[in-house]
Design a protein around this motif. Structure first.
Motif, PDB file in Angstrom:
ATOM      1  N   HIS A   1     -63.237  82.588  53.423  1.00  0.00           N
ATOM      2  CA  HIS A   1     -63.455  83.986  53.757  1.00  0.00           C
ATOM      3  C   HIS A   1     -62.131  84.720  53.888  1.00  0.00           C
ATOM      4  O   HIS A   1     -61.061  84.121  53.939  1.00  0.00           O
ATOM      5  CB  HIS A   1     -64.278  84.136  55.038  1.00  0.00           C
ATOM      6  N   VAL A   2     -62.235  86.038  53.933  1.00  0.00           N
ATOM      7  CA  VAL A   2     -61.083  86.913  54.078  1.00  0.00           C
ATOM      8  C   VAL A   2     -61.334  87.847  55.252  1.00  0.00           C
ATOM      9  O   VAL A   2     -62.470  88.262  55.489  1.00  0.00           O
ATOM     10  CB  VAL A   2     -60.819  87.709  52.774  1.00  0.00           C
ATOM     11  N   GLU A   3     -60.280  88.155  55.994  1.00  0.00           N
ATOM     12  CA  GLU A   3     -60.375  89.140  57.066  1.00  0.00           C
ATOM     13  C   GLU A   3     -59.566  90.368  56.660  1.00  0.00           C
ATOM     14  O   GLU A   3     -58.346  90.294  56.480  1.00  0.00           O
ATOM     15  CB  GLU A   3     -59.858  88.601  58.395  1.00  0.00           C
TER      16      GLU A   3
ATOM     17  N   THR B   1     -60.026  90.317  46.104  1.00  0.00           N
ATOM     18  CA  THR B   1     -61.007  89.299  46.484  1.00  0.00           C
ATOM     19  C   THR B   1     -62.174  89.434  45.524  1.00  0.00           C
ATOM     20  O   THR B   1     -62.616  90.554  45.239  1.00  0.00           O
ATOM     21  CB  THR B   1     -61.495  89.515  47.929  1.00  0.00           C
TER      22      THR B   1
ATOM     23  N   LEU C   1     -52.196  90.966  48.613  1.00  0.00           N
ATOM     24  CA  LEU C   1     -53.481  90.566  48.042  1.00  0.00           C
ATOM     25  C   LEU C   1     -53.835  91.518  46.912  1.00  0.00           C
ATOM     26  O   LEU C   1     -53.949  92.729  47.123  1.00  0.00           O
ATOM     27  CB  LEU C   1     -54.575  90.599  49.118  1.00  0.00           C
TER      28      LEU C   1
ATOM     29  N   HIS D   1     -58.643  98.346  49.428  1.00  0.00           N
ATOM     30  CA  HIS D   1     -58.693  96.909  49.148  1.00  0.00           C
ATOM     31  C   HIS D   1     -59.454  96.716  47.834  1.00  0.00           C
ATOM     32  O   HIS D   1     -60.564  97.243  47.664  1.00  0.00           O
ATOM     33  CB  HIS D   1     -59.406  96.152  50.272  1.00  0.00           C
TER      34      HIS D   1
ATOM     35  N   CYS E   1     -53.399  86.910  44.347  1.00  0.00           N
ATOM     36  CA  CYS E   1     -52.299  87.446  45.134  1.00  0.00           C
ATOM     37  C   CYS E   1     -51.092  87.758  44.255  1.00  0.00           C
ATOM     38  O   CYS E   1     -50.805  87.026  43.298  1.00  0.00           O
ATOM     39  CB  CYS E   1     -51.867  86.450  46.209  1.00  0.00           C
TER      40      CYS E   1
ATOM     41  N   PHE F   1     -59.466  84.401  45.562  1.00  0.00           N
ATOM     42  CA  PHE F   1     -58.446  85.371  45.912  1.00  0.00           C
ATOM     43  C   PHE F   1     -57.431  85.426  44.772  1.00  0.00           C
ATOM     44  O   PHE F   1     -57.168  84.418  44.114  1.00  0.00           O
ATOM     45  CB  PHE F   1     -57.685  84.969  47.181  1.00  0.00           C
TER      46      PHE F   1
ATOM     47  N   LEU G   1     -56.258  84.779  54.804  1.00  0.00           N
ATOM     48  CA  LEU G   1     -57.086  84.110  53.809  1.00  0.00           C
ATOM     49  C   LEU G   1     -57.487  82.764  54.412  1.00  0.00           C
ATOM     50  O   LEU G   1     -56.627  82.024  54.884  1.00  0.00           O
ATOM     51  CB  LEU G   1     -56.322  83.889  52.507  1.00  0.00           C
TER      52      LEU G   1
ATOM     53  N   VAL H   1     -54.398  92.949  55.452  1.00  0.00           N
ATOM     54  CA  VAL H   1     -55.152  91.700  55.363  1.00  0.00           C
ATOM     55  C   VAL H   1     -54.638  90.778  56.454  1.00  0.00           C
ATOM     56  O   VAL H   1     -53.431  90.511  56.542  1.00  0.00           O
ATOM     57  CB  VAL H   1     -54.980  91.037  53.980  1.00  0.00           C
TER      58      VAL H   1
END
Length: 326
Positions: free
Chosen positions: A19-21, A212, A209, A261, A154, A152, A76, A73
């Motif tokens: 997951h991504v925050e 996603t 990033l 994003h 990057c 992801f 990751l 972000v």
């Protein structure tokens, strides 16, 4: 610069990306985009966070939206194979003299936070709360019908160094772009779960990033999303596509959330389970590596990215002239 041999027996076993925050400036606006438009399912929310999962996923979340003063972000995140791998992973990063902090994360078991060689904040865990399956509850499907988080991508100032770092963690390179003159890597796609990539790196100002990605059932779902976005106030958020990549063979669409994003909607890549698969090499001058067919990417696709909280952004070691839409 030759690719290193695959490390099939890393010090600890990363299973897959998880997951991504994302830091977002307006939770309600972001919820309208991710849940109401894309179709991710809200699993919990409060005044500071929204947790979302895709239709095939059993874990509690694949995206965390966190209220923030500016878009950024926070991490990751990756799932490891076992609790033992979690402890081995923490020891591995400590041996490298990287910071390791055990952190408390809602809906997860023990989790440690560290960073990669370029400063990307990483989190690793083994246990996450499991939810009832919903992949056959078709009344819940809407938007682009996202099935799962896929990867992801990057920006890296030194793709060779990024590939070497993740290679030591057991990530295997599936495809790469090489600059003929210098022998340096321009971009690379690396996986753990048996797709084309869990994480990829492209040369540029970084670490940042780039996007996603979410896997969807068919290209028609992408067409449906375009119609929806064009008639619900999001037409300006459509950045690139649809089209097909040469690298990965994926049918793609790139869109921007309300904070900028970047999200890729993605399907039709291929399986890479065999550990003796040889990476596919692409020349940097080959225009079909980036776009097998479809319009060239706009300049924003090469220059815009989301910053990682607490990580300084540097200039790339390699420069090239991308193929930009007129």
């Amino acid at each position: 610069m030759a690719l290193e041999a695959f490390n099939l027996y890393p010090d600890f076993n990363v299973l897959r990306l998880s997951h991504v925050e994302l830091g977002v400036t307006d939770l309600a606006r972001s919820k309208a985009f991710y849940a109401d438009t894309l179709g991710l399912q809200v699993t919990d929310e409060d005044g500071e966070h929204i947790y979302l999962r895709a239709m095939e996923e059993r874990g509690h979340h694949c995206v965390i939206l966190t209220k923030s003063a500016q878009p950024e972000v926070y991490a990751l995140s990756f799932k490891v194979f076992s609790e033992a791998d979690l402890d081995k992973g923490a020891a591995y990063f400590r041996d490298l003299d990287y910071p390791v902090e055990w952190v408390v994360r809602p809906y997860q078991g023990r989790t440690f936070r560290t960073r990669d060689n370029s400063g990307i904040p990483l989190e690793f865990y083994f246990k996450m709360d499991r939810l009832a399956p919903i992949h056959q509850k078709y009344a819940l499907y809407h938007g682009v019908k996202p099935l799962r988080i896929d990867h992801f991508n990057c920006f890296s100032t030194d793709v060779d160094a990024s590939v070497s770092f993740y290679n030591k963690l057991g990530f295997r390179t599936t495809e790469y772009t090489e600059d003929e003159a210098s022998g340096r890597l321009w971009a690379a796609w690396m996986h753990r779960k048996g797709g084309v990539h869990d994480i990829a790196f492209t040369c540029g100002r970084g670490p940042r990033l780039h996007h996603t990605a979410f896997w969807v059932p068919t290209p028609l779902n992408i067409i449906d999303l375009l119609d929806l976005m064009a008639t619900t106030g999001y037409v300006a958020n459509i950045e690139r596509g649809p089209g097909r990549h040469g690298i990965s063979n994926a049918f793609f669409l790139y869109i921007l959330d309300p904070d900028g994003h970047r999200i890729e909607i993605y399907c039709s890549d291929y399986q890479t389970v065999d550990p003796d698969n040889e990476p596919i090499r692409w020349d940097l001058k080959d225009p079909q590596r980036q776009t097998l067919w479809g319009a060239p990417a706009p300049r924003s696709w090469f220059e815009h990215g989301s910053v990682f909280a607490g990580s300084a952004v540097g200039e790339p070691a390699l420069t090239a002239s991308p193929i930009i839409a007129p």
